[in-house]
Enzyme design. Structure first.
Site, PDB file in Angstrom:
ATOM      1  N   HIS A 197      74.204 105.893  29.136  1.00 57.37           N
ATOM      2  CA  HIS A 197      75.108 106.904  29.488  1.00 57.37           C
ATOM      3  C   HIS A 197      75.994 106.657  28.279  1.00 57.37           C
ATOM      4  O   HIS A 197      77.282 106.188  28.160  1.00 57.37           O
ATOM      5  CB  HIS A 197      75.640 106.640  30.786  1.00 57.37           C
ATOM      6  N   CYS A 218      79.173 113.334  38.003  1.00 52.15           N
ATOM      7  CA  CYS A 218      80.087 112.808  38.545  1.00 52.15           C
ATOM      8  C   CYS A 218      81.169 112.392  37.629  1.00 52.15           C
ATOM      9  O   CYS A 218      80.665 112.266  36.302  1.00 52.15           O
ATOM     10  CB  CYS A 218      79.828 111.381  39.443  1.00 52.15           C
ATOM     11  N   CYS A 229      83.396 111.678  32.185  1.00 45.92           N
ATOM     12  CA  CYS A 229      81.679 111.601  31.972  1.00 45.92           C
ATOM     13  C   CYS A 229      80.897 112.895  31.802  1.00 45.92           C
ATOM     14  O   CYS A 229      79.855 112.805  31.405  1.00 45.92           O
ATOM     15  CB  CYS A 229      81.325 110.701  32.991  1.00 45.92           C
TER      16      CYS A 229
END
Length: 402
Positions: free
Chosen positions: A358, A388, A91
């Site tokens: 996202h 994260c 991510c």
């Protein structure tokens, strides 16, 4: 060590990451090329001066494979001398790409580099690339693999965030995103995605649900309870964290990040190259850092990455005016604020991924640009962007306005 400056940052809107979403018909390379082309055009950029194009992409397979950074640069009309490389740190890939772009400049090995990222989650779904971590039983058992949502639920349980706490955070994210859009705060950075006929496919984040309330979220069932209880992932977590009696499953689609499509591009360079090309530096990279953390709980990395970046910059938390932390799950941000004692009015002030989505490989570059825009709007000097990361990591970047 040379300074690396940010000259520009832009992104596409985020489209719902499913068939029928506004960007579903735009291929990943079309999205990436849209961002790269806009960066070139609005900066009147001589792309023969670009030393590299570094793009993050979490699932670099299928339509997103074959080094999409290089091919997207060619497709966008960049000079053939501009190489490209695709990177994945799950991510944080988009922010990692920006950090690697800046690192080339700081090391004196490049003068002008584009960082950014792309992800079309409607066309190349999450986990398309496979990998041993979630699929090989021996690897999963040895490394303590669990789905991320269960890790988020453990964070909420272990550090005392209730269902109402995470839902309240999600409602506020939606409110802030709506307010930011209505006030035009994203106008500088948004590049509409046009189809081949020049018609607008999307010019506004599509995923937002501004009508969200605490009461409407209360109707949603926890998304990860069945995974945890039926497939044994709760047991894995309880073995690793015996101080927790049971996991309270509090996360669902309304307080977790949305699945979306999008791309972003950020232009980095030396002060000298900027002057030669007529570019005005907007910010300087103060420091960046990535860390590894416990892989089962996995989502606590942002605070550790932020602390490492702060040490490298010789700064303290109080020296940072604004923070952007990807809203992978509400508890991730609540825990970050708790650990570093960051007030809510200093972090994600224009909403985040819970409201807007996202797009995995692009998000890090997107929030870096959002952070810079808001720093300029408020007239403040310093900002920190962080995410994260799956398998227990965190990445952070500190910037300073010029």
């Amino acid at each position: 060590m040379a300074d690396a400056f940010i000259f520009d940052a832009l992104r596409t809107p985020r489209g719902k990451g499913k068939p029928g979403g506004a960007l579903n018909q735009a291929t990943p390379i079309y999205l990436a090329a849209t961002a790269l082309r806009a960066l070139r055009e609005r900066n009147h950029l001589d792309t023969s001066q670009v030393d590299d194009v570094v793009l993050g992409c979490v699932e670099p397979v299928g339509e997103q494979g074959a080094d999409i950074a290089r091919v997207a640069a060619l497709y966008a009309g960049y000079a053939i001398t501009a190489p490209g490389v695709t990177v994945s740190r799950f991510c944080a890939s988009g922010l990692e790409a920006c950090n690697q772009a800046a690192a080339q400049i700081m090391a004196g090995q490049a003068d002008l580099v584009v960082g950014g990222g792309v992800e079309s989650m409607s066309r190349v779904p999450l986990f398309s690339s496979g990998g041993a971590w979630p699929t090989d039983p021996q690897v999963a058992a040895k490394t303590g693999f669990v789905p991320q949502g269960i890790a988020a639920d453990l964070i909420a349980t272990k550090w005392g965030f209730s269902r109402r706490d995470v839902d309240a955070y999600a409602v506020e994210s939606q409110r802030r995103a709506r307010e930011a859009w209505e006030a035009g705060r994203f106008a500088r950075s948004i590049v509409p995605v046009m189809d081949i006929n020049g018609l607008v496919m999307l010019d506004r984040d599509e995923y937002m649900r501004p009508e969200t309330t605490i009461e409407s979220l209360a109707q949603l069932k926890p998304s990860f309870r069945e995974q945890g209880e039926k497939y044994g992932f709760d047991s894995v977590m309880l073995q690793r964290y015996p101080e927790v009696e049971r996991i309270d499953h509090v996360h669902h689609a309304g307080n977790s990040s949305g699945i979306v499509d999008g791309a972003a591009a950020v232009l980095f360079g030396t002060k000298e190259m900027g002057a030669a090309l007529g570019l005005r530096p907007r910010a300087r990279i103060r420091s960046f850092a990535s860390i590894g953390s416990e892989p089962s709980i996995m989502l606590t990395g942002p605070s550790y990455a932020a602390e490492k970046a702060l040490r490298r910059a010789g700064m303290k938390v109080g020296d940072i005016d604004l923070f952007e932390l990807n809203e992978a799950f509400a508890a991730v941000v609540l825990r970050f604020m708790q650990v570093l004692d960051v007030a809510h009015d200093r972090i994600n002030v224009n909403g985040g991924a819970i409201a807007m989505g996202h797009p995995l490989g692009a998000t890090g570059a997107m929030i870096l640009g959002t952070l810079l825009d808001e720093m300029e709007r408020r007239g403040v000097g310093t900002g920190l962007a962080t995410l994260c990361v799956g398998a227990g990591m965190g990445t952070a970047t500190i910037i300073e306005r010029v």
